[in-house]
Write an enzyme that holds these catalytic residues in place. Sequence first.
Site, PDB file in Angstrom:
ATOM      1  N   ASN A  11       0.863  -1.181   0.000  1.00 23.74           N
ATOM      2  CA  ASN A  11       0.000   0.000   0.000  1.00 23.74           C
ATOM      3  C   ASN A  11       0.900   1.230   0.000  1.00 23.74           C
ATOM      4  OD1 ASN A  11      -1.913   1.970   0.361  1.00 23.74           O
ATOM      5  ND2 ASN A  11      -2.182   1.564   2.558  1.00 23.74           N
ATOM      6  N   LYS A  13       0.115   4.248  -0.381  1.00 23.69           N
ATOM      7  CA  LYS A  13      -0.533   5.471   0.128  1.00 23.69           C
ATOM      8  C   LYS A  13      -0.276   6.620  -0.850  1.00 23.69           C
ATOM      9  CE  LYS A  13       0.449   3.678   4.691  1.00 23.69           C
ATOM     10  NZ  LYS A  13       0.147   3.816   6.087  1.00 23.69           N
ATOM     11  N   HIS A  97      -9.404   1.194   4.840  1.00 24.84           N
ATOM     12  CA  HIS A  97      -8.098   1.428   5.483  1.00 24.84           C
ATOM     13  C   HIS A  97      -8.290   2.395   6.654  1.00 24.84           C
ATOM     14  CE1 HIS A  97      -4.009   2.768   6.151  1.00 24.84           C
ATOM     15  NE2 HIS A  97      -3.634   1.637   5.579  1.00 24.84           N
ATOM     16  N   GLU A  99      -6.726   4.861   7.579  1.00 26.74           N
ATOM     17  CA  GLU A  99      -6.602   6.290   7.224  1.00 26.74           C
ATOM     18  C   GLU A  99      -7.886   6.800   6.576  1.00 26.74           C
ATOM     19  OE1 GLU A  99      -2.878   5.816   5.159  1.00 26.74           O
ATOM     20  OE2 GLU A  99      -1.969   5.303   7.079  1.00 26.74           O
ATOM     21  N   GLU A 169      -5.490  -4.736  10.825  1.00 26.73           N
ATOM     22  CA  GLU A 169      -4.501  -3.664  10.961  1.00 26.73           C
ATOM     23  C   GLU A 169      -4.803  -2.851  12.218  1.00 26.73           C
ATOM     24  OE1 GLU A 169      -2.515  -2.799   6.954  1.00 26.73           O
ATOM     25  OE2 GLU A 169      -4.167  -1.415   7.163  1.00 26.73           O
ATOM     26  N   GLY A 175       2.093   2.674  10.652  1.00 26.59           N
ATOM     27  CA  GLY A 175       2.998   3.807  10.442  1.00 26.59           C
ATOM     28  C   GLY A 175       3.647   4.304  11.721  1.00 26.59           C
ATOM     29  N   SER A 215       3.308  -1.676  10.545  1.00 29.60           N
ATOM     30  CA  SER A 215       4.756  -1.602  10.788  1.00 29.60           C
ATOM     31  C   SER A 215       5.497  -2.904  10.486  1.00 29.60           C
ATOM     32  CB  SER A 215       5.031  -1.131  12.224  1.00 29.60           C
ATOM     33  OG  SER A 215       4.532   0.191  12.398  1.00 29.60           O
TER      34      SER A 215
END
Length: 256
Positions: A11, A13, A97, A99, A169, A175, A215
Site C-alpha cells: 500500500n 498510500k 483502510h 486512514e 490492521e 505507520g 509496521s
Amino acid sequence: MSIRKPIIAANWKMNKTPQEGYQFARQLTAKALNLPGVQFILFPSATGLDHVHEVLKDTAIGLGGQNLHSAEEGAYTGETSAGMLKACGCQWVIIGHSERRHIFHESDDELRAKVATALNAGLKVVLCIGELLEEREAGSTREVLERQLRADLDGMDALPVDRIVIAYEPVWAIGTGVVATPEQAGEAHAQVRAILEGLFPTLNASELRVLYGGSVKSSNAASLIGIPGIDGFLIGGASLDIDEYVKIAELSQLEA
Ligand code: PEP
C-alpha cells in the site's frame, strides 16, 4: 506457516509518482520470478495505476486501487469509480483502510456500500479492520473487530472467500513503528475467523485469507508469518523500498 499462499501487498498510500511506480514495478517483475510462493499485489495511488499496469499486465502480480466510490459515476469531485479502476487494469481494491476511516471519517455504512460496489463490479476486496489503542487497552478489540465486520459485510448471504481478503490492521501499529506481537496478531486473526464463522454459517474459514498490517518490516516479518492464521501482509512504509519489500516476500514464501 499458513497453507494458503501468502499475499504480500504494497500500500503505497500517497507516495510515488507514476514514473517511480513504473520503475518499482519493473524491478519487482524481475525479482518476482524467483518468488512463485507468494502473491504480490501493488496498490499505487490512482494516478500511478496506468503506468504500473503497463508493466504488470502480462505478469502474475496483482494491481489494485487504494479506495473507490460506491457510485457508478457522477458528480463526486476527486473520487474514483470501480469502472475506472478496472479500466486501469485493477483486479483489487482496498476498502476501509484506517486512514480512510479515521482521517476521512468514512463510516461503516459507506464502507458496506463500497464493498458491495466493488464485488458487483468484479473487483476483489482487501477489507481493513482494526482497533484503536484505547480500544485495545480497554479490552474491546474483539468487540471492535466484530462491529466492523458485521457492519461492513451486512446484507451478504455468503462470504466469497476467493474475492474478499481481510486485513487486520491495529490502528496503533500503522505507520508507528510499533508492531503487534505475534501473539497479539495471532489472537486477533483467530478472532476474525471465529467472528466470520458466526456471521456466515456456510463459511469454511480455512479458505479465508487474513493479512496482518502495521509496521511490518523485514526485521519482524518472519516471526509474524510463522503464526498460524497469518496469511501475508499489507505493508505501507516498508513497501516503498524494493529491497525491503522483496525481502519480506522472501521471508514469507511457502516452504516447498
Ligand atoms: C498500511 O498502510 O496498511 C500499513 C500497514 O502501513 P505501515 O506498514 O507503514 O504501518
